[in-house]
Design a protein around this motif. Sequence first.
Motif, short mmCIF file in Angstrom:
data_model
loop_
_atom_site.label_atom_id
_atom_site.label_comp_id
_atom_site.label_asym_id
_atom_site.label_seq_id
_atom_site.Cartn_x
_atom_site.Cartn_y
_atom_site.Cartn_z
N UNK A 87 -33.70 -13.01 -3.15
CA UNK A 87 -33.75 -12.70 -1.71
C UNK A 87 -32.58 -13.30 -0.94
N UNK A 88 -32.08 -14.45 -1.38
CA UNK A 88 -30.95 -15.07 -0.69
C UNK A 88 -29.64 -14.35 -0.92
N UNK A 89 -29.64 -13.33 -1.77
CA UNK A 89 -28.45 -12.49 -1.93
C UNK A 89 -28.38 -11.40 -0.85
N UNK A 90 -29.40 -11.29 -0.03
CA UNK A 90 -29.41 -10.30 1.04
C UNK A 90 -28.27 -10.57 2.01
N UNK A 91 -27.44 -9.55 2.23
CA UNK A 91 -26.27 -9.68 3.09
C UNK A 91 -25.55 -8.34 3.16
N UNK A 92 -24.57 -8.29 4.04
CA UNK A 92 -23.61 -7.18 4.01
C UNK A 92 -22.47 -7.61 3.10
N UNK A 93 -22.16 -6.78 2.14
CA UNK A 93 -21.11 -7.07 1.16
C UNK A 93 -19.85 -6.30 1.52
N UNK A 94 -18.75 -7.04 1.58
CA UNK A 94 -17.47 -6.47 1.98
C UNK A 94 -16.47 -6.53 0.82
N UNK A 95 -15.73 -5.46 0.68
CA UNK A 95 -14.63 -5.43 -0.26
C UNK A 95 -13.37 -5.94 0.43
N UNK A 96 -12.56 -6.68 -0.28
CA UNK A 96 -11.31 -7.26 0.25
C UNK A 96 -10.21 -6.98 -0.73
N UNK A 97 -9.07 -6.61 -0.17
CA UNK A 97 -7.91 -6.39 -1.02
C UNK A 97 -6.69 -7.01 -0.36
N UNK A 98 -5.75 -7.46 -1.19
CA UNK A 98 -4.58 -8.16 -0.65
C UNK A 98 -3.34 -7.68 -1.37
N UNK A 99 -2.34 -7.37 -0.54
CA UNK A 99 -1.10 -6.96 -1.15
C UNK A 99 0.01 -8.00 -0.99
N UNK A 100 0.48 -8.44 0.21
CA UNK A 100 -0.11 -8.45 1.56
C UNK A 100 0.18 -7.15 2.33
N UNK A 101 -0.46 -6.90 3.49
CA UNK A 101 -1.46 -7.77 4.13
C UNK A 101 -2.82 -7.65 3.47
N UNK A 102 -3.82 -8.22 4.10
CA UNK A 102 -5.18 -8.12 3.60
C UNK A 102 -5.88 -6.92 4.23
N UNK A 103 -6.76 -6.33 3.44
CA UNK A 103 -7.53 -5.17 3.89
C UNK A 103 -9.01 -5.45 3.66
N UNK A 104 -9.83 -4.89 4.56
CA UNK A 104 -11.29 -5.04 4.45
C UNK A 104 -11.95 -3.66 4.46
N UNK A 105 -13.04 -3.55 3.71
CA UNK A 105 -13.87 -2.38 3.82
C UNK A 105 -14.85 -2.55 4.97
N UNK A 106 -15.67 -1.53 5.19
CA UNK A 106 -16.60 -1.55 6.32
C UNK A 106 -17.91 -2.25 5.98
N UNK A 107 -18.14 -2.49 4.70
CA UNK A 107 -19.34 -3.22 4.30
C UNK A 107 -20.45 -2.32 3.82
#
Length: 114
Positions: A87-107
């Motif tokens: 249950x403590x794994x409940x969250x919004x999970x985001x993808x992250x990528x770095x080249x640079x710059x850093x990029x994020x997904x929407x979750x």
Amino acid sequence: QVQLVESGGGLVQAGGSLRLSCVGSGSTLRLVHMAWYRQAPGKERELVAGIYTNGQTKYADSVEGRFTISREHNKNTVYLQMNNLLPEDTAVYYCWGYRPPAYWGQGTQVTVSS
């Protein structure tokens, strides 16, 4: 510019499994590093697992042995296999990528019921 799109979240009972996917598009340039972060309500965003240019992986202590990060060779695609979810794994999970710059997904929302 790279767009990261996550999928695979959902509702699962404790002890179950989910596999998250993150697909990058919009550029042929390879992201150097990729990772998964998560943010639970009222908490700061935290690193869950990362995979780096040398192939090295890193996991949060709380998920070590339960989660596995992997990446498709020479692609901006990363996966997170999550087993024995709690249950403590409940969250919004985001993808992250770095080249640079850093990029994020929407979750993508992961909810683990007890």
